[in-house]
Scaffold this motif. Sequence first.
Motif, PDB file in Angstrom:
ATOM      1  N   GLY A   1       1.256   6.964  14.170  1.00 21.66           N
ATOM      2  CA  GLY A   1       2.674   7.739  13.997  1.00 21.66           C
ATOM      3  C   GLY A   1       3.204   8.403  15.272  1.00 21.66           C
ATOM      4  N   LYS A   2       2.425   9.021  15.831  1.00 19.99           N
ATOM      5  CA  LYS A   2       2.988   9.676  17.084  1.00 19.99           C
ATOM      6  C   LYS A   2       3.314   8.886  18.095  1.00 19.99           C
ATOM      7  CE  LYS A   2       0.006  14.030  16.549  1.00 19.99           C
ATOM      8  NZ  LYS A   2      -1.123  14.678  17.006  1.00 19.99           N
ATOM      9  N   VAL A   3       2.904   7.681  18.410  1.00 20.98           N
ATOM     10  CA  VAL A   3       3.475   6.743  19.333  1.00 20.98           C
ATOM     11  C   VAL A   3       4.641   5.963  18.705  1.00 20.98           C
ATOM     12  CG1 VAL A   3       2.956   4.487  20.266  1.00 20.98           C
ATOM     13  CG2 VAL A   3       0.907   6.252  20.143  1.00 20.98           C
TER      14      VAL A   3
ATOM     15  N   VAL B   1       6.240   1.729   7.839  1.00 24.51           N
ATOM     16  CA  VAL B   1       5.327   2.847   7.887  1.00 24.51           C
ATOM     17  C   VAL B   1       6.104   4.037   7.335  1.00 24.51           C
ATOM     18  CG1 VAL B   1       4.381   4.631   9.481  1.00 24.51           C
ATOM     19  CG2 VAL B   1       3.889   1.851  10.015  1.00 24.51           C
ATOM     20  N   ILE B   2       7.295   4.197   7.712  1.00 28.10           N
ATOM     21  CA  ILE B   2       7.893   5.489   6.734  1.00 28.10           C
ATOM     22  C   ILE B   2       8.318   5.041   5.200  1.00 28.10           C
ATOM     23  CG2 ILE B   2       8.264   6.301   8.980  1.00 28.10           C
ATOM     24  CD1 ILE B   2      11.222   5.344   8.547  1.00 28.10           C
ATOM     25  N   SER B   3       8.437   3.963   4.888  1.00 27.43           N
ATOM     26  CA  SER B   3       8.753   3.318   3.626  1.00 27.43           C
ATOM     27  C   SER B   3       7.798   3.995   2.601  1.00 27.43           C
ATOM     28  CB  SER B   3       8.747   1.819   3.512  1.00 27.43           C
ATOM     29  OG  SER B   3       9.058   1.750   1.893  1.00 27.43           O
ATOM     30  N   LYS B   4       8.352   4.360   1.212  1.00 29.81           N
ATOM     31  CA  LYS B   4       7.701   4.800   0.016  1.00 29.81           C
ATOM     32  C   LYS B   4       7.146   3.785  -0.531  1.00 29.81           C
ATOM     33  CE  LYS B   4       8.235   9.115   1.296  1.00 29.81           C
ATOM     34  NZ  LYS B   4       7.232   9.998   1.651  1.00 29.81           N
ATOM     35  N   GLY B   5       8.000   2.482  -0.661  1.00 26.39           N
ATOM     36  CA  GLY B   5       7.600   1.451  -1.559  1.00 26.39           C
ATOM     37  C   GLY B   5       7.039   0.362  -0.971  1.00 26.39           C
ATOM     38  N   LYS B   6       6.531   0.378   0.460  1.00 25.00           N
ATOM     39  CA  LYS B   6       5.870  -0.890   0.992  1.00 25.00           C
ATOM     40  C   LYS B   6       4.952  -0.404   2.239  1.00 25.00           C
ATOM     41  CE  LYS B   6       6.755  -5.494   2.816  1.00 25.00           C
ATOM     42  NZ  LYS B   6       7.658  -6.548   3.050  1.00 25.00           N
TER      43      LYS B   6
ATOM     44  N   PHE C   1      -2.181  -1.389   6.662  1.00 23.64           N
ATOM     45  CA  PHE C   1      -2.145  -0.197   6.619  1.00 23.64           C
ATOM     46  C   PHE C   1      -2.046   0.742   5.656  1.00 23.64           C
ATOM     47  CE2 PHE C   1      -1.848  -1.680  11.136  1.00 23.64           C
ATOM     48  CZ  PHE C   1      -2.082  -0.434  11.815  1.00 23.64           C
ATOM     49  N   LYS C   2      -2.190   1.828   5.698  1.00 18.19           N
ATOM     50  CA  LYS C   2      -1.839   2.926   4.617  1.00 18.19           C
ATOM     51  C   LYS C   2      -0.906   3.887   5.399  1.00 18.19           C
ATOM     52  CE  LYS C   2      -1.728   4.617   0.372  1.00 18.19           C
ATOM     53  NZ  LYS C   2      -1.246   3.937  -0.823  1.00 18.19           N
ATOM     54  N   LYS C   3       0.270   4.014   5.257  1.00 19.14           N
ATOM     55  CA  LYS C   3       1.190   4.941   6.206  1.00 19.14           C
ATOM     56  C   LYS C   3       0.978   4.323   7.471  1.00 19.14           C
ATOM     57  CE  LYS C   3       2.689   7.305   2.665  1.00 19.14           C
ATOM     58  NZ  LYS C   3       4.281   6.970   2.281  1.00 19.14           N
ATOM     59  N   ASP C   4       0.241   5.325   8.496  1.00 23.18           N
ATOM     60  CA  ASP C   4       0.277   5.074   9.883  1.00 23.18           C
ATOM     61  C   ASP C   4      -1.102   4.548  10.040  1.00 23.18           C
ATOM     62  OD1 ASP C   4      -0.657   7.611   9.844  1.00 23.18           O
ATOM     63  OD2 ASP C   4       0.076   7.939  11.601  1.00 23.18           O
ATOM     64  N   LYS C   5      -2.018   4.563   9.119  1.00 20.51           N
ATOM     65  CA  LYS C   5      -3.477   4.283   9.294  1.00 20.51           C
ATOM     66  C   LYS C   5      -4.053   2.819   8.932  1.00 20.51           C
ATOM     67  CE  LYS C   5      -4.936   9.198   9.300  1.00 20.51           C
ATOM     68  NZ  LYS C   5      -3.570   9.737   9.081  1.00 20.51           N
TER      69      LYS C   5
ATOM     70  N   ASN D   1      -7.431  -3.629  -5.691  1.00 14.97           N
ATOM     71  CA  ASN D   1      -8.565  -3.021  -6.261  1.00 14.97           C
ATOM     72  C   ASN D   1      -9.440  -2.392  -5.045  1.00 14.97           C
ATOM     73  OD1 ASN D   1      -8.247  -4.096  -8.750  1.00 14.97           O
ATOM     74  ND2 ASN D   1      -9.484  -6.155  -8.201  1.00 14.97           N
ATOM     75  N   LYS D   2      -9.378  -2.865  -3.752  1.00 14.18           N
ATOM     76  CA  LYS D   2      -9.919  -2.201  -2.728  1.00 14.18           C
ATOM     77  C   LYS D   2      -9.215  -1.232  -1.901  1.00 14.18           C
ATOM     78  CE  LYS D   2     -12.912  -3.549   1.235  1.00 14.18           C
ATOM     79  NZ  LYS D   2     -13.436  -4.747   2.058  1.00 14.18           N
ATOM     80  N   TYR D   3      -8.081  -1.680  -1.373  1.00 22.19           N
ATOM     81  CA  TYR D   3      -7.236  -0.780  -0.454  1.00 22.19           C
ATOM     82  C   TYR D   3      -6.139   0.020  -1.276  1.00 22.19           C
ATOM     83  CZ  TYR D   3      -9.292  -3.637   3.257  1.00 22.19           C
ATOM     84  OH  TYR D   3     -10.242  -4.160   4.088  1.00 22.19           O
ATOM     85  N   LYS D   4      -5.859  -0.485  -2.233  1.00 22.31           N
ATOM     86  CA  LYS D   4      -4.650   0.361  -3.127  1.00 22.31           C
ATOM     87  C   LYS D   4      -3.492   0.589  -2.419  1.00 22.31           C
ATOM     88  CE  LYS D   4      -7.639   2.125  -6.752  1.00 22.31           C
ATOM     89  NZ  LYS D   4      -8.755   1.399  -6.432  1.00 22.31           N
ATOM     90  N   SER D   5      -3.186  -0.441  -1.644  1.00 29.75           N
ATOM     91  CA  SER D   5      -1.763  -0.469  -0.534  1.00 29.75           C
ATOM     92  C   SER D   5      -1.047  -1.512  -0.723  1.00 29.75           C
ATOM     93  CB  SER D   5      -2.411  -0.520   0.830  1.00 29.75           C
ATOM     94  OG  SER D   5      -1.390  -0.370   1.883  1.00 29.75           O
ATOM     95  N   ASP D   6       0.157  -1.104  -1.095  1.00 29.67           N
ATOM     96  CA  ASP D   6       1.397  -1.995  -1.412  1.00 29.67           C
ATOM     97  C   ASP D   6       1.999  -2.512  -0.261  1.00 29.67           C
ATOM     98  OD1 ASP D   6       3.332  -3.563  -2.600  1.00 29.67           O
ATOM     99  OD2 ASP D   6       4.419  -1.713  -3.541  1.00 29.67           O
TER     100      ASP D   6
END
Length: 410
Positions: free
Chosen positions: A123-125, A193-198, A237-241, A349-354
């Motif tokens: 995120g900082k970069v 990365v900053i989106s709430k829905g993806k 990724f999940k957010k910026d990680k 099931n594993k990452y729970k990341s949309d």
Amino acid sequence: MSPRGGISTKRKVFSIFVFFLGIAMVTGCWNRRELNELAVSVAIGVDQKGKKILLSNQLLNPVAISGEEGGSSMLAPVTLFQERGGGFQEAARRMTTISTRKIYVGQMQMLIFGENFAKKGVGKVLDHISRDHEYRNDFYVVIARGAEAQDILKVYTPLEKTPATKLNASLETSSKVWGATAAIKIDEFTSTVISKGKEAVATGVVVIGEAGAGNDKRNVENISSPSQLKYTGLAVFKKDKLLGWLSEKESQGYSYTQGKVKSTSVLLACPEGKSKHITVELLGTKSKMKAAMKEGKPVIDIKLKTKGVVTDAQCELDFTKPAAISELESLTQNSIEASITSVVKKMQNKYKSDIFGFGEEFERKYPRYWESVKSDWDRVFSTLQVNIQVESKIDKMFKTTKSLSERMGE
């Protein structure tokens, strides 16, 4: 493979020199001395080193690229400057203590994050790059899989003079004709990365072959390079990680859902036995994603249409009969559905990341519902019903209706 891709890549390489030529022709803005004081950055790598970051800047060597001053073949096409710092900006400014020229980033082609750095958050970069007016928004973001970004930037590459150009060209080509990679530019990556829905994805890159051999110019002086750069899988990724990785098949499944597969090959087992295979080349795909509320529950419908031709047949199928074509179309549909289902289940099931953007679909169509669930979307996403429908059509564009083995036995 379309020849246009190669032309586009060459134009990007020479645009660097066109850029300087254009500046030189503008009177009163720049002079020769100022041009000579610029060092053009074509790729940047970011790694984690303890509590600090290691910034690696791949700078173009214009003499080696242009072929000026006779013995330029002895020079490396690029040079790598590296510096540590508490943050991206600090490391970049510290680099001025070793560079004789001001580093210009307006022609950058690649941004590479080391895997360990990406796990801690990018995120900082991204924030720095989005604020700095010198950066353009058309360079690609990739992740050094199981490695550091600096390892990627040290490899001499065949066919293309600079590693950055090789990475750029390979990513564009493979994303179009294979589908297991994704050409994600910095602006798309940042907005996701900053989106709430993806959530975001990025393609992984590795060094294959002999460790350390790529840092020697002899790596491109042999017919078979001992060390090469290769794209493999998508980073989730999940957010910026960075959370983890998708397999090649799962990466293709993701690309199908995004409508980004322009062409690829589908390897199918023959109906009469898995020891023989048939290959279908997809020449076009169209995907449609639709959010719906059924009996008060959220549902996503994914519909995919593909067109293809047979390019390799070991099966004993008579392609003059409609039933054989229909069977092949069914096999193709099942294979594609399986790849999409696999990646959807893994993400739920594993990452729970949309990473698919299901949330964005509900935000557009059902804004009130989205407002009520967006803070709890991880849970909703993990139980979301996803319906997948694939329609494949095989066109009769083959030169022969029988396999070579069948014709030899006649």
